[in-house]
Design an enzyme around this catalytic site. Structure first.
Site, PDB file in Angstrom:
ATOM      1  N   GLY A 209     -10.394  86.958  30.416  1.00  0.00           N
ATOM      2  CA  GLY A 209      -8.839  86.762  30.133  1.00  0.00           C
ATOM      3  C   GLY A 209      -6.882  86.379  31.244  1.00  0.00           C
ATOM      4  O   GLY A 209      -6.912  86.195  32.242  1.00  0.00           O
ATOM      5  N   GLU A 231     -12.400  87.436  35.038  1.00  0.00           N
ATOM      6  CA  GLU A 231     -11.988  86.125  35.937  1.00  0.00           C
ATOM      7  C   GLU A 231     -11.095  86.106  34.619  1.00  0.00           C
ATOM      8  O   GLU A 231     -10.307  86.246  33.134  1.00  0.00           O
ATOM      9  CB  GLU A 231     -13.276  85.785  34.569  1.00  0.00           C
ATOM     10  CG  GLU A 231     -15.049  85.991  35.359  1.00  0.00           C
ATOM     11  CD  GLU A 231     -14.944  84.492  36.287  1.00  0.00           C
ATOM     12  OE1 GLU A 231     -14.626  84.318  37.184  1.00  0.00           O
ATOM     13  OE2 GLU A 231     -16.136  84.979  36.449  1.00  0.00           O
ATOM     14  N   CYS A 265      -8.280  78.473  31.743  1.00  0.00           N
ATOM     15  CA  CYS A 265      -7.757  78.927  33.159  1.00  0.00           C
ATOM     16  C   CYS A 265      -7.637  78.216  33.986  1.00  0.00           C
ATOM     17  O   CYS A 265      -7.413  77.902  35.628  1.00  0.00           O
ATOM     18  CB  CYS A 265      -8.906  79.904  33.494  1.00  0.00           C
ATOM     19  SG  CYS A 265     -10.436  79.815  33.081  1.00  0.00           S
TER      20      CYS A 265
HETATM   21  P1  NAD Z   1      -5.323  88.422  26.762  1.00  0.00           P
HETATM   22  O1  NAD Z   1      -5.762  88.493  28.250  1.00  0.00           O
HETATM   23  O2  NAD Z   1      -4.211  88.557  26.444  1.00  0.00           O
HETATM   24  O3  NAD Z   1      -6.985  88.833  25.816  1.00  0.00           O
HETATM   25  C1  NAD Z   1      -8.548  88.864  26.857  1.00  0.00           C
HETATM   26  C2  NAD Z   1      -8.751  89.553  25.668  1.00  0.00           C
HETATM   27  O4  NAD Z   1      -8.367  90.823  25.665  1.00  0.00           O
HETATM   28  C3  NAD Z   1      -8.892  89.449  24.469  1.00  0.00           C
HETATM   29  O5  NAD Z   1     -10.197  90.095  23.818  1.00  0.00           O
HETATM   30  C4  NAD Z   1      -8.180  90.556  24.087  1.00  0.00           C
HETATM   31  O6  NAD Z   1      -8.049  91.610  22.539  1.00  0.00           O
HETATM   32  C5  NAD Z   1      -8.406  91.958  24.756  1.00  0.00           C
HETATM   33  N1  NAD Z   1      -7.019  92.491  25.024  1.00  0.00           N
HETATM   34  C6  NAD Z   1      -5.732  92.444  25.362  1.00  0.00           C
HETATM   35  N2  NAD Z   1      -5.263  93.411  25.849  1.00  0.00           N
HETATM   36  C7  NAD Z   1      -6.209  94.654  26.469  1.00  0.00           C
HETATM   37  C8  NAD Z   1      -6.253  95.774  26.573  1.00  0.00           C
HETATM   38  N3  NAD Z   1      -4.798  96.310  27.118  1.00  0.00           N
HETATM   39  N4  NAD Z   1      -6.583  96.071  27.510  1.00  0.00           N
HETATM   40  C9  NAD Z   1      -8.447  95.654  26.574  1.00  0.00           C
HETATM   41  N5  NAD Z   1      -8.739  95.048  26.541  1.00  0.00           N
HETATM   42  C10 NAD Z   1      -7.381  94.047  25.866  1.00  0.00           C
HETATM   43  O7  NAD Z   1      -5.336  86.480  27.050  1.00  0.00           O
HETATM   44  P2  NAD Z   1      -6.284  85.301  26.022  1.00  0.00           P
HETATM   45  O8  NAD Z   1      -4.923  84.660  25.508  1.00  0.00           O
HETATM   46  O9  NAD Z   1      -7.359  85.338  25.030  1.00  0.00           O
HETATM   47  O10 NAD Z   1      -6.720  83.969  26.682  1.00  0.00           O
HETATM   48  C11 NAD Z   1      -6.043  83.370  27.765  1.00  0.00           C
HETATM   49  C12 NAD Z   1      -6.146  84.118  29.498  1.00  0.00           C
HETATM   50  O11 NAD Z   1      -8.051  83.565  29.523  1.00  0.00           O
HETATM   51  C13 NAD Z   1      -5.565  82.900  30.147  1.00  0.00           C
HETATM   52  O12 NAD Z   1      -4.556  83.579  31.443  1.00  0.00           O
HETATM   53  C14 NAD Z   1      -6.935  82.784  31.095  1.00  0.00           C
HETATM   54  O13 NAD Z   1      -6.129  81.386  31.912  1.00  0.00           O
HETATM   55  C15 NAD Z   1      -8.047  83.243  30.993  1.00  0.00           C
HETATM   56  N6  NAD Z   1      -9.398  83.402  30.881  1.00  0.00           N
HETATM   57  C16 NAD Z   1     -10.154  82.842  31.562  1.00  0.00           C
HETATM   58  C17 NAD Z   1     -11.045  82.347  32.447  1.00  0.00           C
HETATM   59  C18 NAD Z   1     -11.783  82.128  33.698  1.00  0.00           C
HETATM   60  O14 NAD Z   1     -12.860  82.603  33.381  1.00  0.00           O
HETATM   61  N7  NAD Z   1     -11.289  83.020  34.621  1.00  0.00           N
HETATM   62  C19 NAD Z   1     -11.845  81.790  31.390  1.00  0.00           C
HETATM   63  C20 NAD Z   1     -11.031  81.810  29.988  1.00  0.00           C
HETATM   64  C21 NAD Z   1      -9.445  82.397  29.893  1.00  0.00           C
END
Ligand code: NAD
Length: 464
Positions: A209, A231, A265
């Site tokens: 995320g 990641e 990402c």
């Molecule tokens: P996000 O960080 O908002 O959320 C990701 C997940 O974390 C969701 O399931 C969310 O509900 C949960 N979450 C949010 N706050 C949390 C907390 N405090 N504690 C525990 N869990 C929590 O990301 P998003 O908007 O869903 O996805 C987009 C992001 O993900 C972008 O920054 C993207 O670059 C990244 N991403 C990285 C990869 C990689 O492999 N490096 C792959 C895909 C996406």
């Protein structure tokens, strides 16, 4: 009981509803997983592998329904949904093979008569937290290898994609005959994720995320001395050198920035182009951008679907407006018809603009012109992120030498930044991750720990 309704991202139509997990539901899911894990780990590798192969088969059987669900729930075109299904299947099959890899090695010992073994053992319960952009494959990338190596998994998908990222996976594994309890899904937002991270019985947290959330999860896990794998986001660059084939470069550039509305990402959020070819590159990239049809991927033949939600649309629109106010020029595209965002090419950008410094997560290609290779490398490396970069050039040797100087966990020569394969070491550094890698044998490192085991066949002697 509160519920979560999943929406079609283009039309807003409701696709289904799931119950939100209360704190006691999260605790119960972790307890069930912890109770089921030892028996799962005690099965033979062939029995675990068979479950994973059956899950791949049932994914194949469900492919038609699954692709429609991914198209609607993530707002992607069918091609991206097909990619996800194929990649998730590859993760399952490679994980089945992973289960048969050697799980230990004999180490030389300085003690006569000692047999010294480094054995790999499962961690226990792995907590997986996933984003909305590739919900099926990013879940599977953790679940499949973790299960193959004898762990149990509790998954929390994004509240944007509770069905393709959560409920469907439960069905898949139960159809495949995975023993009860070994894989659990909890649903909800940040509070549910936080509960899972902090639970004393989750041995490891695997998070995919944003960098901001990753940082807060790492802080919690650090306080609890819990293994964490991150990641995270990227601000990836595509470098176009002066000898590049510009047709190829522009096609690579368009795919790198516009694919799935730039919401990956590994999207290229920065185009770093040699001055000698900059005008021609921008013209060809803009021509390609303007030709992409944007609309509802479920009902029409389009190249790009809607943005995931109004928050992401608004954030990207404001970054673009801010850049324009500071002197940038929009050559083509724009944010004017939400939830859609037309593929956008921006020139006259400056390296202190938010559009250049932050992860955009929208189909925007900001182009910066540089005088030479040295400046290109300097500009690309001026970021705290470190996920992936690409270089386009006619000279492979030059391409390799530049690629190896770029900050990041991954680099490609003469191909787009969005690349992933089940056996490739995928991952980043800095704001993009802690340096762990997923894929192939790197999964052994991620999802097991070593146990040093010795036996001795000579009498031992101590001072007392
Ligand atoms: P996000 O960080 O908002 O959320 C990701 C997940 O974390 C969701 O399931 C969310 O509900 C949960 N979450 C949010 N706050 C949390 C907390 N405090 N504690 C525990 N869990 C929590 O990301 P998003 O908007 O869903 O996805 C987009 C992001 O993900 C972008 O920054 C993207 O670059 C990244 N991403 C990285 C990869 C990689 O492999 N490096 C792959 C895909 C996406």
């Amino acid at each position: 009981m509160s519920t979560l309704t999943s929406l079609d991202k283009a039309s807003g139509v409701a696709l289904g509803t799931v119950p939100v997990s209360a704190p006691e539901d999260v605790d119960a899911a972790v307890s069930r997983a912890a109770a089921a894990q030892p028996a799962w780990a005690a099965l033979t590798y062939a029995e675990r592998a068979a479950v994973l192969r059956r899950a791949a088969a049932s994914l194949g059987d469900r492919a038609t329904a699954m692709r429609e669900l991914i198209v609607r729930e993530t707002g992607s075109i069918y091609g991206k949904a097909d990619y996800e299904i194929g990649a998730a299947s590859a993760e399952l099959l490679e994980a089945a093979a992973l289960a048969a890899r050697p799980i230990g090695e004999v180490r030389p010992s300085n003690h006569a008569g000692r047999f010294s073994l480094a054995e790999r053992v499962p961690l226990g319960v792995v907590a997986a937290i996933t984003p909305w952009n590739f919900p099926l494959v990013l879940g599977m990338r953790v679940i499949a290898p973790a299960l193959a190596l004898g762990n149990a998994v509790v998954l929390k998908p994004s509240p944007e994609t509770p069905l393709s990222g959560g409920a469907s996976l439960v069905e898949l594994f139960s159809e495949a005959g995975l023993p009860e309890g070994v894989f659990q899904v909890v649903q909800g937002g940040a509070d549910v994720g936080e509960r899972l991270v902090a639970h004393p019985a989750t041995a490891m947290v695997h998070f995919t995320g944003s960098s901001a959330v990753g940082r807060s999860i790492a802080a919690t896990a650090g306080g609890l001395l819990k293994k964490v794998s991150l990641e995270l986001g990227g601000n990836n660059a595509l470098v176009v050198l002066d000898d590049a084939d510009l047709e190829q470069a522009a096609m690579i550039g368009a795919w790198s920035s516009f694919h799935y509305q730039g919401q990956t990402c590994i999207t290229a959020g920065r185009h770093v182009v040699h001055a000698a070819v900059a005008d021609a590159y921008v013209a060809e990239l803009s021509r390609r951008a303007a030709a992409i049809v944007v609309g509802d991927p479920y009902t029409g033949q389009v190249g790009l679907g809607p943005m995931i939600n109004s928050r992401q649309h608004g954030r990207a629109a404001s970054m673009l407006a801010e850049a324009v106010a500071d002197g940038a020029t929009v050559v083509t595209g724009g944010a004017d018809d939400a939830p859609f965002f037309r593929p956008t090419v921006v020139t006259s950008v400056a390296t202190d603009m938010r559009l250049w410094r932050e992860e955009i997560f929208a189909p925007i290609a900001p182009v910066l012109v540089v005088a030479d290779e040295e400046e290109a490398v300097r500009v690309v490396n001026d970021t705290e992120y470190g996920l992936v970069n690409s270089v386009v050039t006619a000279d492979l040797r030059r391409g390799l030498s530049v690629a190896r100087r770029l900050r990041g966990g991954m680099a490609h020569v003469n191909d787009a930044t969005p690349q992933d394969e089940a056996l490739a070491p995928f991952g980043g550094i800095g704001l993009s991750g802690l340096g762990g890698r997923s894929g192939g044998d790197d999964n052994l490192e991620e999802f097991t720990q070593r146990r040093w085991l010795t036996t001795t066949d000579l009498p031992v002697h101590y001072p007392y």
